[in-house]
Design a protein around this motif. Structure first.
Motif, mmCIF file in Angstrom:
data_model
loop_
_atom_site.group_PDB
_atom_site.id
_atom_site.type_symbol
_atom_site.label_atom_id
_atom_site.label_comp_id
_atom_site.label_asym_id
_atom_site.label_seq_id
_atom_site.Cartn_x
_atom_site.Cartn_y
_atom_site.Cartn_z
ATOM 1 N N THR A 141 0.836 -1.202 0.000
ATOM 2 C CA THR A 141 0.000 0.000 0.000
ATOM 3 C C THR A 141 0.871 1.253 0.000
ATOM 4 O OG1 THR A 141 -1.810 -1.146 1.113
ATOM 5 C CG2 THR A 141 -1.799 1.256 1.267
ATOM 6 N N GLU A 149 1.024 4.243 -2.694
ATOM 7 C CA GLU A 149 0.776 5.613 -2.214
ATOM 8 C C GLU A 149 1.880 6.570 -2.631
ATOM 9 O OE1 GLU A 149 0.378 4.912 1.999
ATOM 10 O OE2 GLU A 149 -1.810 5.019 1.889
ATOM 11 N N ASP A 184 -9.205 -2.070 -0.130
ATOM 12 C CA ASP A 184 -9.192 -0.608 -0.283
ATOM 13 C C ASP A 184 -8.198 -0.166 -1.347
ATOM 14 O OD1 ASP A 184 -11.116 -0.377 1.708
ATOM 15 O OD2 ASP A 184 -9.629 -0.081 3.288
ATOM 16 N N LEU A 185 -7.038 -0.792 -1.362
ATOM 17 C CA LEU A 185 -6.002 -0.456 -2.335
ATOM 18 C C LEU A 185 -6.483 -0.671 -3.770
ATOM 19 C CD1 LEU A 185 -3.032 0.276 -2.986
ATOM 20 C CD2 LEU A 185 -2.483 -2.136 -2.653
ATOM 21 N N HIS A 220 -7.367 1.283 -10.413
ATOM 22 C CA HIS A 220 -7.740 2.133 -9.279
ATOM 23 C C HIS A 220 -6.568 3.043 -8.931
ATOM 24 C CE1 HIS A 220 -8.755 2.657 -4.815
ATOM 25 N NE2 HIS A 220 -9.675 3.319 -5.492
ATOM 26 N N TYR A 275 -4.587 5.274 -6.509
ATOM 27 C CA TYR A 275 -4.480 5.256 -5.049
ATOM 28 C C TYR A 275 -3.222 6.025 -4.673
ATOM 29 C CZ TYR A 275 -4.945 3.318 -0.332
ATOM 30 O OH TYR A 275 -5.122 3.168 1.012
#
Length: 170
Positions: free
Chosen positions: A78, A82, A113-114, A165, A167
């Motif tokens: 993650t 990020e 979520d990632l 996605h 992120y």
């Protein structure tokens, strides 16, 4: 011929252990039909590393079916995204923790979520499914609910097959 046989043959034919690595990896990729084999065949230089490896020097990290993943590894991946990294996660990843306990809250557990998706149902395939880009899925599918991600490729029936996605900076 099994992947194990091909790997053993590569080891037996090598003059030194260091020289056998390429042959063993090629045998495993071809024998198991791993996605890595496609990269190998395309001439893309890759590293195969342990999930706890540091990824900051990589532009892209592939996570192929990482069913069991530690909290530390999930958090590190993650952070990698990020801070601008790009992550490609394949099916059935992030499902259980290091005690082989199912992660609560829905799948893909550690990566939900990632990835911006929630898996409603796992669907190993008995027959090929057509995708809207003309290709086919032949091994696995998942019924996904988009939770921030966008569908890049869908099944012919409209269900998302490949998603993207954004992120953090990745």
């Amino acid at each position: 011929v099994t992947a194990e046989h091909l790997a053993a043959q590569a080891l037996a034919e090598a003059e030194a252990l260091a020289g056998a690595a390429v042959g063993v990896l090629r045998a495993m990729c071809e024998g198991l039909d791993w996605d890595y084999g496609a990269l190998w065949n395309a001439g893309i230089t890759t590293d195969v590393v342990h999930p706890s490896h540091e990824w900051s020097g990589y532009q892209l990290v592939l996570v192929p079916s990482l069913y069991l993943v530690s909290d530390a590894t999930a958090e590190a991946l993650t952070r990698y995204v990020e801070t601008g990294g790009h992550l490609l996660v394949s099916y059935f990843s992030g499902i259980v923790d290091t005690d082989d306990a199912i992660r609560l809250g829905g799948y893909p557990g550690a990566f939900r979520d990632l990835l911006g998706v929630r898996v409603e149902e796992f669907r190993p395939l008995a027959e090929e499914l057509e995708l809207d880009d003309g290709s086919v899925a032949s091994l696995w599918s998942e019924d996904l609910r988009l939770e921030g991600a966008e569908a890049v490729i869908s099944f012919a029936d409209g269900r998302p097959a490949v998603t993207r996605h954004a992120y953090g900076e990745g």
